[in-house]
Design a protein around this motif. Sequence first.
Motif, PDB file in Angstrom:
ATOM      1  N   UNK A  71       0.838  -1.198   0.000  1.00 39.29           N
ATOM      2  CA  UNK A  71       0.000   0.000   0.000  1.00 39.29           C
ATOM      3  C   UNK A  71       0.876   1.252   0.000  1.00 39.29           C
ATOM      4  N   UNK A  72       0.587   2.157  -0.931  1.00 36.05           N
ATOM      5  CA  UNK A  72       1.345   3.406  -1.004  1.00 36.05           C
ATOM      6  C   UNK A  72       0.690   4.515  -0.183  1.00 36.05           C
ATOM      7  N   UNK A  73      -0.596   4.382   0.053  1.00 34.31           N
ATOM      8  CA  UNK A  73      -1.324   5.398   0.828  1.00 34.31           C
ATOM      9  C   UNK A  73      -1.763   4.842   2.173  1.00 34.31           C
ATOM     10  N   UNK A  74      -0.879   4.068   2.796  1.00 32.86           N
ATOM     11  CA  UNK A  74      -1.199   3.431   4.075  1.00 32.86           C
ATOM     12  C   UNK A  74      -1.322   4.493   5.171  1.00 32.86           C
ATOM     13  N   UNK A  75      -2.373   4.376   6.009  1.00 34.61           N
ATOM     14  CA  UNK A  75      -2.611   5.304   7.115  1.00 34.61           C
ATOM     15  C   UNK A  75      -2.398   4.572   8.433  1.00 34.61           C
ATOM     16  N   UNK A  76      -1.473   5.105   9.249  1.00 38.16           N
ATOM     17  CA  UNK A  76      -1.235   4.491  10.554  1.00 38.16           C
ATOM     18  C   UNK A  76      -2.457   4.630  11.460  1.00 38.16           C
ATOM     19  N   UNK A  77      -3.168   5.750  11.355  1.00 37.45           N
ATOM     20  CA  UNK A  77      -4.401   5.957  12.118  1.00 37.45           C
ATOM     21  C   UNK A  77      -5.571   5.722  11.172  1.00 37.45           C
ATOM     22  N   UNK A  78      -6.377   4.683  11.391  1.00 34.94           N
ATOM     23  CA  UNK A  78      -7.462   4.389  10.450  1.00 34.94           C
ATOM     24  C   UNK A  78      -8.523   5.494  10.462  1.00 34.94           C
ATOM     25  N   UNK A  79      -9.157   5.668   9.308  1.00 34.31           N
ATOM     26  CA  UNK A  79     -10.242   6.632   9.215  1.00 34.31           C
ATOM     27  C   UNK A  79     -11.554   6.007   9.666  1.00 34.31           C
ATOM     28  N   UNK A  80     -11.856   4.822   9.202  1.00 37.29           N
ATOM     29  CA  UNK A  80     -13.049   4.087   9.615  1.00 37.29           C
ATOM     30  C   UNK A  80     -12.626   2.686  10.036  1.00 37.29           C
ATOM     31  N   UNK A  81     -13.391   2.115  10.950  1.00 37.22           N
ATOM     32  CA  UNK A  81     -13.105   0.767  11.429  1.00 37.22           C
ATOM     33  C   UNK A  81     -14.384  -0.058  11.367  1.00 37.22           C
ATOM     34  N   UNK A  82     -14.224  -1.359  11.113  1.00 37.30           N
ATOM     35  CA  UNK A  82     -15.358  -2.275  11.006  1.00 37.30           C
ATOM     36  C   UNK A  82     -15.123  -3.481  11.901  1.00 37.30           C
ATOM     37  N   UNK A  83     -16.191  -4.142  12.356  1.00 40.17           N
ATOM     38  CA  UNK A  83     -16.018  -5.341  13.201  1.00 40.17           C
ATOM     39  C   UNK A  83     -15.236  -6.420  12.469  1.00 40.17           C
ATOM     40  N   UNK A  84     -14.272  -7.002  13.155  1.00 41.26           N
ATOM     41  CA  UNK A  84     -13.441  -8.039  12.548  1.00 41.26           C
ATOM     42  C   UNK A  84     -14.145  -9.390  12.541  1.00 41.26           C
ATOM     43  N   UNK A  85     -15.128  -9.565  13.459  1.00 36.28           N
ATOM     44  CA  UNK A  85     -15.896 -10.802  13.520  1.00 36.28           C
ATOM     45  C   UNK A  85     -17.353 -10.515  13.177  1.00 36.28           C
TER      46      UNK A  85
END
Length: 638
Positions: A50-64
């Motif tokens: 990824x070239x535009x990787x963000x260390x701090x996510x903008x949105x998050x979704x449930x992993x399960x």
Amino acid sequence: MFQTIIQGLAIFMLTQFVVNQFFGSKSQSGGAAAPKQNVNFDERADVTALTNYSHVPQNIAPIWPDNSVIDIRMYVSPQLSLPALSTVPKESLVLDEESFGMGNYEENREVHTHIAIPTEVQHNATLWAHFYVALAGSEIDPTSPNYDPHKATHFKRPLNQFLPKKKARKLKNLLEKSEEPEEEEPEEVQGVQIASYYHPNFTVAVIPNTGVQSWRQMHPALRKNIVLEPTGQRDASGQNGWYYPVVFLNTFWQLRSHMTELNDTVKEMPLNIQLYNLANWKYNLLASIDEGMKQNQAQAASGTPMPGGGDGSEFEKFKEILLDTNAYLLGTTFVVSILHMVFEGLAFKNDISHWRKKKDNVGTSVRTILANVFMQTIIFLYLVDNSENTSWMILASQGFGILLEAWKITKTVDVRLREPGPDSKFRGILPYVVVFEDKHKLTEMEKQTQEYDQIAFRYLYIIAVPLLLAYAVYSLIYESHKSWYSFVIETLVGSVYAYGFLMMVPSLYINYRLKSVAHMPSKALMYKFLNTFIDDLFAFTIRMPILHRLATLRDDVIFFVWLYQKYKYKVDYSRVNEFGQGGEDEDGEEEEAKKEDGKKTTTGTKALESQGTKELKSSASASSASGAQANAGAKKRK
């Protein structure tokens, strides 16, 4: 109590606003706010590519998935991290639940056990609850080679809280002479002291259906319970990540009064855990309010003044009401509290309006007003003397009541500073004394009022002074006080609570002698007496001292006597009464009466003019007729 309820409702409404502001737009899954852009979480991209990787996510979704079945373990330890779970003592494992269904609100599991309090925790260390959560059947130990971070997670939460100690009031019997001098506290103990407190009841809530959330705009109270996927995986955009199911250690309903201070004497404590699913909107509300309460407690502990005064424990009392009160009784309490505030405001408004229009002193007990100023000042000094947990709003309200009563004095008499006269007992002691002078030459009725007021207070002194002295002697012998000043203030306040209703007796006596209640502020008294009935309701539904309960019931006697007097000495509001006062619409009624008189006068004048015109016409016609007859007779004679 009224202040506590209103402050609790204000906090609730503010929290609702915050929740609606940040979580108003709900996703279809019933979770957090939907993202502002389309997010594809179907595949995890290679982070290195990824070239535009963000260390701090903008949105998050449930992993399960939302309907996952999970295993939960909880270990108790003072250590920040645990070694391999196989080496952890078995007594540290307090919760071990398998196949817990997320989203199944019928799932409700309870654990009741006891835990040993380690030595470090007895000396102000933190007691940690280590949670291990994994998909059913997956490896839960992070030190195991088979551990998969996409299928399991772990985090920790504190079980004890660090709260400021309540200031202990030094009380002593003033008649007892201590042979040993009192030791002064060292300077470092004079400030706020922090101690470790433990509550035995905890609720572990799993929050299903949280949906996609905006990590950067999330409320701090909710963000602290989010555990992000630890490897830093992102989707194809490089901006969005994942998070594990929210497990909320709910301490919202833990009351300070039920907590135990942890010290060397506490070796073991009970631990009661309830595991269940909690709706997302309830979680948002409870977490936000609980975080705000803890910030207020931390602010009070640091010595920073709290907005509105107090020590941050007002909402604690509100929670006690919610826990200890029946739902129907709580609803009734809310309604009558609102009515109490409305009636209080209307009573103030009408009382001020009545005294602004008052032009004489007929029926007015000046001594009663002075006594009210004295009693309210005593209550104000008592609140200041016990100001540790007193809000400045209560002090401001009491101070406004004193100013209102003092303003009434200026409406009845002129307050002047004069040098003591030759016969004054203060001559040579005080350079000036306060003198009350009449605003105008008193009428016969005003002189009678002063005479009746003097007679009433003469008998009042005969009753009240012995009661006050008896109460003072009892309090001095059997009760403890901080100082002689506190003894005087508390004794006077107790007398005000017990015998304050006697201050209304002179007014009733004046009504009886004058055979009239026209000089009384009827509307203000009605609103005040309605408030006494509301206080009666609280007297039977809320725990309070017997003396205060009697104080809420005493005013009812005065009210019923005044009602009888109002029925006996009826007032004709259609006229100006013998005291120079009229009803509510006195000016309007006078104008209407003048208009009616004017109409009658105009009508009478027109009738008289019309009648005069007719008489003139009839006399003229009669004259003309007689003239015609004379002419006819003359012709005949000719």
